[in-house]
Design a protein around this motif. Structure first.
Motif, PDB file in Angstrom:
ATOM      1  N   SER A   1      -3.279  -0.380  -1.224  1.00 13.39           N
ATOM      2  CA  SER A   1      -5.103  -1.598  -1.732  1.00 13.39           C
ATOM      3  C   SER A   1      -5.132  -1.884  -3.293  1.00 13.39           C
TER       4      SER A   1
ATOM      5  N   SER B   1      -0.697   5.195   4.810  1.00 11.29           N
ATOM      6  CA  SER B   1      -0.871   4.150   5.519  1.00 11.29           C
ATOM      7  C   SER B   1       0.114   2.978   5.627  1.00 11.29           C
ATOM      8  N   THR B   2       0.478   2.511   4.957  1.00  9.48           N
ATOM      9  CA  THR B   2       1.785   1.588   4.104  1.00  9.48           C
ATOM     10  C   THR B   2       2.975   1.618   4.883  1.00  9.48           C
TER      11      THR B   2
ATOM     12  N   GLU C   1       2.646   1.208   9.053  1.00 12.46           N
ATOM     13  CA  GLU C   1       2.435   0.347   9.071  1.00 12.46           C
ATOM     14  C   GLU C   1       3.980  -0.497   9.367  1.00 12.46           C
TER      15      GLU C   1
HETATM   16  C1  LIG Z   1      -2.652   5.185  -5.787  1.00 12.04           C
HETATM   17  C2  LIG Z   1      -2.951   6.023  -5.086  1.00 12.04           C
HETATM   18  O1  LIG Z   1      -3.505   6.980  -5.241  1.00 12.04           O
HETATM   19  N1  LIG Z   1      -2.681   5.535  -3.562  1.00 12.04           N
HETATM   20  C3  LIG Z   1      -3.443   6.182  -2.223  1.00 12.04           C
HETATM   21  C4  LIG Z   1      -3.565   5.966  -1.891  1.00 12.04           C
HETATM   22  O2  LIG Z   1      -3.375   4.715  -1.251  1.00 12.04           O
HETATM   23  P1  LIG Z   1      -3.527   3.375  -0.830  1.00 12.04           P
HETATM   24  O3  LIG Z   1      -5.266   3.180  -0.562  1.00 12.04           O
HETATM   25  O4  LIG Z   1      -2.662   1.954  -0.931  1.00 12.04           O
HETATM   26  O5  LIG Z   1      -3.297   3.813   0.680  1.00 12.04           O
HETATM   27  P2  LIG Z   1      -2.411   3.780   1.666  1.00 12.04           P
HETATM   28  O6  LIG Z   1      -0.819   3.051   1.348  1.00 12.04           O
HETATM   29  O7  LIG Z   1      -2.222   4.551   3.022  1.00 12.04           O
HETATM   30  O8  LIG Z   1      -2.638   1.951   2.540  1.00 12.04           O
HETATM   31  C5  LIG Z   1      -3.261   0.968   2.325  1.00 12.04           C
HETATM   32  C6  LIG Z   1      -4.122   0.432   3.065  1.00 12.04           C
HETATM   33  O9  LIG Z   1      -4.332  -1.290   2.854  1.00 12.04           O
HETATM   34  C7  LIG Z   1      -3.995  -2.462   3.543  1.00 12.04           C
HETATM   35  N2  LIG Z   1      -3.910  -3.387   2.694  1.00 12.04           N
HETATM   36  C8  LIG Z   1      -3.624  -3.605   1.111  1.00 12.04           C
HETATM   37  C9  LIG Z   1      -3.369  -4.271   0.647  1.00 12.04           C
HETATM   38  C10 LIG Z   1      -4.038  -5.438   0.838  1.00 12.04           C
HETATM   39  O10 LIG Z   1      -4.560  -6.162   0.017  1.00 12.04           O
HETATM   40  N3  LIG Z   1      -4.599  -5.622   2.292  1.00 12.04           N
HETATM   41  C11 LIG Z   1      -4.643  -4.472   2.620  1.00 12.04           C
HETATM   42  O11 LIG Z   1      -4.577  -4.557   3.856  1.00 12.04           O
HETATM   43  C12 LIG Z   1      -2.908  -1.800   3.820  1.00 12.04           C
HETATM   44  O12 LIG Z   1      -2.110  -2.145   5.163  1.00 12.04           O
HETATM   45  C13 LIG Z   1      -2.986  -0.316   4.111  1.00 12.04           C
HETATM   46  O13 LIG Z   1      -3.341  -0.102   5.493  1.00 12.04           O
HETATM   47  O14 LIG Z   1      -4.378   6.652  -0.169  1.00 12.04           O
HETATM   48  C14 LIG Z   1      -3.348   6.826   0.481  1.00 12.04           C
HETATM   49  C15 LIG Z   1      -3.427   7.980   1.688  1.00 12.04           C
HETATM   50  O15 LIG Z   1      -4.584   9.070   1.577  1.00 12.04           O
HETATM   51  C16 LIG Z   1      -2.063   7.684  -0.253  1.00 12.04           C
HETATM   52  O16 LIG Z   1      -1.369   8.167   0.313  1.00 12.04           O
HETATM   53  C17 LIG Z   1      -1.556   7.397  -1.685  1.00 12.04           C
HETATM   54  O17 LIG Z   1      -0.850   7.516  -2.506  1.00 12.04           O
END
Ligand SMILES: CC(=O)N[C@H]1[C@@H](OP(=O)(O)OP(=O)(O)OC[C@H]2O[C@@H](n3ccc(=O)[nH]c3=O)[C@H](O)[C@@H]2O)O[C@H](CO)[C@@H](O)[C@@H]1O
Length: 380
Positions: A206, A284-285, A288
């Motif tokens: 995110s 979440s990544t 997904e």
């Molecule tokens: C740097 C850090 O501390 N990251 C933590 C943070 O990551 P982060 O917030 O990146 O968490 P995730 O990877 O879990 O999720 C990212 C989410 O954002 C969404 N998305 C992202 C980019 C975008 O342009 N659009 C969009 O919709 C993705 O689809 C996903 O649903 O929380 C997660 C869940 O607690 C942790 O596992 C990660 O380690």
């Protein structure tokens, strides 16, 4: 007549907390006719995503504890009773049947307030090792929904449900094997076939990932030459789109074949379009990727608490569902990524196989199960 189920969802900060929280909220609203409200803080992604999704959001003030100065930490701890007091007020006026804590800033005070008021609580923890907010309240909650068996021991009443992800990810069609035909080889050189098209999605979670923003523009020109018909969509994170776009522009990479964006709102569609995804391995990544059945090169964020992104990535790499690439200094990283990405993008059979394997790791029932847990706690 029985009153509608009322649920307060607390927490937020990054997409990793807010996005599964919204999936839970939609399930409670649609399948349980619940009235759902959120509690968050002004600096989290919830301020935009929660109102956009049509749920009311209350803001409280909570400081930071991690990666901040000692003075900030002291202030955060000193302010904590105020945060709890505000949550007590909110809970007294909304009268929730259950408070769900999804981790992140607002989660701790709201869960503490719920415990004090003896309102049933459910903690949601996507990572193998819980974050601070959930560790503080873990033994006092009524129940917990976790993603890993090993996480159960931090909580009372924990069940392994997996991570709720947006339903659209499950609706994505499998990777077509047919694309195998689109790129042909003369000697060892890939030739552009008539319908040749490959799409690479790069996204750093995110908040974006500095390493992708600095390395990808350096290798884009060669990658686009090696893989005919390739197009790159690169999400950079807030405030990084302009500089990253300039770096791509200066690299000489064909400008009609790359695009940068700070944030992508329509991730399910972007996943559906992608043949390969280069990303971090936040909770979440990876959930997904599994739901969508999309192959990935995972570069765990080295600073993640307890190295949990590495654990997420290892679980996927172990079963051939993704490639794991440990973050290195930029130069080395560029060489590795160029080889990983071009190798995979030119091997449709391998991409399809990874796509099949990764789908085996999905938890399609996660959100339904969490919805039932909340309803059970409310005695519905
Ligand atoms: C740097 C850090 O501390 N990251 C933590 C943070 O990551 P982060 O917030 O990146 O968490 P995730 O990877 O879990 O999720 C990212 C989410 O954002 C969404 N998305 C992202 C980019 C975008 O342009 N659009 C969009 O919709 C993705 O689809 C996903 O649903 O929380 C997660 C869940 O607690 C942790 O596992 C990660 O380690």
């Amino acid at each position: 007549m029985r009153q509608a189920l009322r649920v307060l969802i607390a927490g937020g900060g990054t997409g990793g907390h807010v996005i599964p929280a919204l999936a839970i909220a939609r399930e409670l609203r649609d399948a349980h006719e619940a009235e759902v409200r959120f509690v968050g803080t002004a600096r989290g992604l919830e301020t935009r995503l929660v109102p956009e999704a049509g749920f009311p959001l209350e803001l409280i003030r909570v400081g930071q504890l991690k990666n901040v100065s000692l003075a900030t930490r002291v202030r955060t701890v000193a302010d904590l009773p105020l945060g709890v007091a505000r949550c007590l007020e909110l809970a007294r006026s909304f009268k929730p049947d259950v408070v769900v804590g999804v981790g992140g800033y607002a989660s701790g005070p709201a869960m503490m307030a719920a415990v004090l008021l003896r309102v049933p609580t459910l903690a949601f923890e996507p990572n193998a090792v819980p974050g601070l907010a959930n560790r503080l309240v873990g033994r006092r909650v009524s129940a917990a929904a976790v993603n890993f068996e090993e996480t159960r021991r931090y909580f009372r009443g924990a069940r392994v449900t997996g991570i709720p992800v947006r339903q659209e990810f499950f609706e994505i069609a499998p990777m077509p094997d047919a694309k195998e035909d689109r790129i042909s080889f003369v000697g060892s050189v890939a030739q552009d076939g008539p319908a040749s098209a490959r799409r690479l999605l790069v996204f750093g979670g995110s908040q974006g990932a500095r390493v992708f923003n600095s390395v990808m523009p350096k290798i884009a020109k060669r990658l686009l030459e090696y893989v005919p018909g390739l197009r790159i969509l690169h999400q950079t994170g807030k405030g990084q789109a302009e500089s990253t776009g300039e770096a791509y522009g200066a690299s000489g990479a064909d400008p009609s074949r790359w695009e940068v964006a700070a944030y992508l709102d329509d991730m399910p569609r972007r996943f559906a379009d992608a043949d390969l995804i280069l990303c971090r391995s936040g909770a979440s990544t990876v959930a997904e990727l599994a739901a969508a059945g999309r192959p990935a090169v995972l570069v765990p964020f080295p600073g993640a608490a307890d190295d949990h992104q590495m654990k997420n990535a290892e679980a996927f790499a172990r079963v051939g569902a993704a490639e794991l690439r440990v973050q290195e200094a930029d130069d080395l990283m560029g060489a590795f990524l160029l080889s990983d990405l071009s190798g995979l993008l030119l091997d449709a059979g391998r991409l399809a196989e990874m796509g099949r394997r990764v789908r085996g790791l999905a938890h399609p029932d996660a959100v339904t199960e969490i919805g039932h847990m909340v309803a059970e706690l409310a005695g519905c």
